[in-house]
Scaffold this active site. Sequence first.
Site, PDB file in Angstrom:
ATOM      1  N   GLY A 266       2.836  21.468 113.158  1.00  0.00           N
ATOM      2  CA  GLY A 266       3.728  20.500 113.796  1.00  0.00           C
ATOM      3  C   GLY A 266       5.149  21.009 113.943  1.00  0.00           C
ATOM      4  N   ALA A 267       5.712  21.462 112.829  1.00  0.00           N
ATOM      5  CA  ALA A 267       7.098  21.919 112.841  1.00  0.00           C
ATOM      6  C   ALA A 267       7.401  22.583 111.513  1.00  0.00           C
ATOM      7  CB  ALA A 267       8.049  20.743 113.058  1.00  0.00           C
ATOM      8  N   MET A 268       8.580  23.209 111.423  1.00  0.00           N
ATOM      9  CA  MET A 268       8.906  23.960 110.219  1.00  0.00           C
ATOM     10  C   MET A 268      10.368  23.791 109.844  1.00  0.00           C
ATOM     11  SD  MET A 268       7.818  25.848 107.836  1.00  0.00           S
ATOM     12  CE  MET A 268       8.925  26.308 106.529  1.00  0.00           C
ATOM     13  N   GLU A 269      10.587  23.542 108.559  1.00  0.00           N
ATOM     14  CA  GLU A 269      11.889  23.126 108.032  1.00  0.00           C
ATOM     15  C   GLU A 269      12.838  24.266 107.683  1.00  0.00           C
ATOM     16  OE1 GLU A 269       8.879  22.749 106.344  1.00  0.00           O
ATOM     17  OE2 GLU A 269       9.151  23.146 104.205  1.00  0.00           O
ATOM     18  N   HIS A 302      10.832  14.141 109.070  1.00  0.00           N
ATOM     19  CA  HIS A 302      10.144  14.915 108.021  1.00  0.00           C
ATOM     20  C   HIS A 302      10.830  16.263 107.793  1.00  0.00           C
ATOM     21  CE1 HIS A 302       6.513  16.233 105.768  1.00  0.00           C
ATOM     22  NE2 HIS A 302       6.862  17.418 106.239  1.00  0.00           N
ATOM     23  N   GLU A 303      11.034  17.003 108.869  1.00  0.00           N
ATOM     24  CA  GLU A 303      11.631  18.341 108.711  1.00  0.00           C
ATOM     25  C   GLU A 303      13.072  18.231 108.221  1.00  0.00           C
ATOM     26  OE1 GLU A 303       9.393  20.459 108.732  1.00  0.00           O
ATOM     27  OE2 GLU A 303       7.924  19.312 109.885  1.00  0.00           O
ATOM     28  N   GLU A 325       5.746  18.522 100.064  1.00  0.00           N
ATOM     29  CA  GLU A 325       5.091  17.880 101.209  1.00  0.00           C
ATOM     30  C   GLU A 325       4.754  16.412 100.967  1.00  0.00           C
ATOM     31  OE1 GLU A 325       5.428  19.051 103.899  1.00  0.00           O
ATOM     32  OE2 GLU A 325       5.635  21.210 103.659  1.00  0.00           O
TER      33      GLU A 325
HETATM   34  N1  TRP Z   1       6.132  23.076 106.044  1.00  0.00           N
HETATM   35  C1  TRP Z   1       5.770  22.600 107.338  1.00  0.00           C
HETATM   36  C2  TRP Z   1       5.892  21.085 107.296  1.00  0.00           C
HETATM   37  O1  TRP Z   1       5.194  20.397 106.636  1.00  0.00           O
HETATM   38  C3  TRP Z   1       4.403  22.916 107.808  1.00  0.00           C
HETATM   39  C4  TRP Z   1       3.877  24.307 107.798  1.00  0.00           C
HETATM   40  C5  TRP Z   1       3.273  24.930 106.801  1.00  0.00           C
HETATM   41  C6  TRP Z   1       3.721  25.165 108.884  1.00  0.00           C
HETATM   42  N2  TRP Z   1       2.736  26.125 107.203  1.00  0.00           N
HETATM   43  C7  TRP Z   1       2.999  26.265 108.464  1.00  0.00           C
HETATM   44  C8  TRP Z   1       4.126  25.083 110.186  1.00  0.00           C
HETATM   45  C9  TRP Z   1       2.620  27.285 109.340  1.00  0.00           C
HETATM   46  C10 TRP Z   1       3.753  26.103 111.046  1.00  0.00           C
HETATM   47  C11 TRP Z   1       2.992  27.180 110.627  1.00  0.00           C
HETATM   48  O2  TRP Z   1       6.758  20.534 107.841  1.00  0.00           O
HETATM   49 ZN    ZN Z   2       6.518  19.271 105.441  1.00  0.00          ZN
END
Ligand code: TRP
Ligand code: ZN
Length: 879
Positions: A266-269, A302-303, A325
Amino acid sequence: MRNDNAPLIRLEDYRPTDYLIDTVDLTIKLHPTATTVISRLALRPNPEGQAGASLALDGDELNFASISLNGTQLAANAYTASPQQLVLHHPPQEAFTLSIETSINPTANTKLMGLYRSSGTYCTQCEADGFRRITYFLDRPDVLSVYTTRIEADVDTPLLLGNGNLRETGALDSGRHFAVWDDPFPKPCYLFAIVGGDLDKVEDIFTTVSGRKVTVAVYVERGKRERAWYALDSLQRSMHWDETVFGREYDLDVFNVVAVSDFNMGAMENKGLNVFNDKYVLASEDTATDGDYANIEAVIAHEYFHNWTGNRITCRDWFQLCLKEGLTVFRDQEFSSDERSRPVKRISDVRTLRSAQFPEDGGPLAHPVRPRAYKEINNFYTATVYEKGAELIRVLKILIGPDNFRRGMDLYFDRYDGTAATIEQFIASFAEASGSDLAAFSQWYEQAGTPRVTARGVYDAAAKTYCLTLSQTTAPTPGQAEKQPMVIPVALGLIGESGRELALETADNTVENGVLILDTPERSVTFTNVTERPVPSLLRGFSAPVTLDIDLSDDDLLVLFAHDTDAFNQWQAAQTIASRIIIRAVEQVRAGKPAEVPAKLAEALDRFLDAHAQRDPAFAAQVLSLPGEADIAREIGENIDPDAIHAARKAVRQSLGRALADKLAELYASLTINAPFSPDATQAGQRALRNAVLDLLTTGDAFRGEALARAQFDAANNMTERLGALATLAHVPGEARETALAAFAERYKDDPLVLDKWFALQASIPETSTLERVKGLLNHPAFSLSNPNRTRALIGSFAMANATQFARADGAGFAFLADMIISLDSTNPQVASRLSTAFRTWKTLEPTRRAQAEAALRRIAAKSPLSPDVADIVNRSLA
Ligand code: TRP
Ligand code: ZN
């Protein structure tokens, strides 16, 4: 077993690293096929590590170029370099620096982990272990370092973003330029990110609670700028909410969000530089549904919330993944509840939990919220870690109360800021802040499986007592044969037959604030002064992630449906009645008899709609959408025949649609919105109900419904109405459907995210011809197996949202998915592995289908080489 040679990593084997990396100085010279990475690391022996140990840095598909120690090139015998490791045999035993040069090919990176290109934009994804695909490093979350990043690129890549604050930009020779970013907050390498591209942006200034100015920006592909405003607005509302509700302020001068079209999740923080799947950024009324808007708001939140729960305090090791998470999902759920309708949000979150997490918990892939062992960490970003992890935070909050919960959070932030923490440390913060013993509660993190709570009540009219007995059991899960009782808060109430909420009086005040704690295998409580026969309303608000078995009659459930003051249980009562009726119909269908549908559900719905449809349409829409086929399958549990479930559910909906036809038609007409489009919860609720009404009406009377659906499709001025109409039409075979599908494809032919909806709709049609349709769509010009969104829309929807066709008795659906997994395994193992979880309930199928599913799984397992990702899922599924 073949392909099963990845080592098992165990929580109990954790030990600190032998070296620490205090600072990381990176120079990244971007080039489409030969990017150079120069990494200067300031290291020192870890006082908690083993003195004199060699230093083994992780790598993955890296091309080693050179290494020097304290500025001097190392002799070839001082180290060993391979694509997956760089070992320094005798590191100095005081502080030292290493300079390492590697080169990588972002264009060839189809795994979308590390540095890759998406539609020409350079971007990175490092969680969980992608940083080692950029440079050699101690790639684990307990190594915290301060990063500076210098990015160089051609001038046709004008935008260069990194973590932290921008320090410097400038021109270089031969058409190149650079930017330098400083991130003052120590972080693990999985939070590292850069972006290079030529993008559009929207931006604003956010003033924090203490008056600091933060430049907030959302970057998107050129031409899509107008679709980025909602994400930017959601971001600022999230920032404000975290200050108000959790006392958390943002800490850098900039916060950047970048949308890319090729993304595994979905996305990355990443610190100060969130990278998003564009599906969770781009929105306009013409292209996004109300559901899309809600998802964007939730994922942006969330992010952003990860900045404190994940980044400022990170995880000691990947076993602690739920520490960031589960907690962050809880936080984003609370945010959405505050921004929209709390009961409706709760219902939709529980629906997600039941459809995504319960099957996981009840099948071969079951694992505790904090796993004890893993082979491939990327397979543990699961509904159990995320969704059940969030439920555990909610349980904790119910157990200690909201004030103690906030005190515990404050203590946790205070004590562990800047560190890599564990679940034990997190729980200890709440134990200390609340003065309660949380040892028994912590069992929730260790034990897999969904507890089953059984409730039985006896009313004594003469004594005016009601004795309620609750008991719990948890079925065995892989590797955990014996189960302990859990601490289950059961929020409850008693509704009199007259519809009154009765006071909860007990001799010993065992029910505090309407919550009874079940922490033993069985517990009874006797309510006194119960002046009429009560109907118990248990697990109000879904107070714990369990299944509930309660011996209420249909009439008792109708009392709850009509009178429960807890909206969640009111909805639940309707779901339970409907589920019972559908299951009885399944038995009739399997016995070759016509499904009989009792009239009382329709009558109750009729009364309910009179009372609630206008007042709370979003809630009414949730009530109208009956339990899904997968819910029914889970309730039945074994020997599943998806065709019978489909037929039974359809028969029940048909009967409801007919019985309520006039009411539905009237309601449909009354729900027209005469105001400019807004994605807000009020309008979204009206549209949700209108679509649900249209669908039920059409199931009851295809002729009448199809005409309405066509009219809605043609007149719609927003995606929610257009797609709602198309979804209804898609379930009516014939001309109208094909015409509408073609019109939709033509209108959105240049809009891949919208075409995903079109792919997904077609893949979920419950007809025998669907498999051929899906195979045909693989060749559609807009489809591409290398794009995860396209793949999930077409293949993922077929496998996860079309039970009858995926689980065809002839095995063709399973075989198709196996082919797709085998083909994706070599290019993008993470996406392949996600798809293979579609087999997770295969053991519950009737024997013919079960054998077909097993054959498909075995064929995947036999592929050689097979990625560790897919091997792990497939082997656990077969075990
Ligand atoms: N940490 C991210 C979230 O929950 C998700 C995530 C974990 C992710 N591994 C990933 C996103 C690999 C992209 C690719 O918001
Ligand atoms: Zn997350």
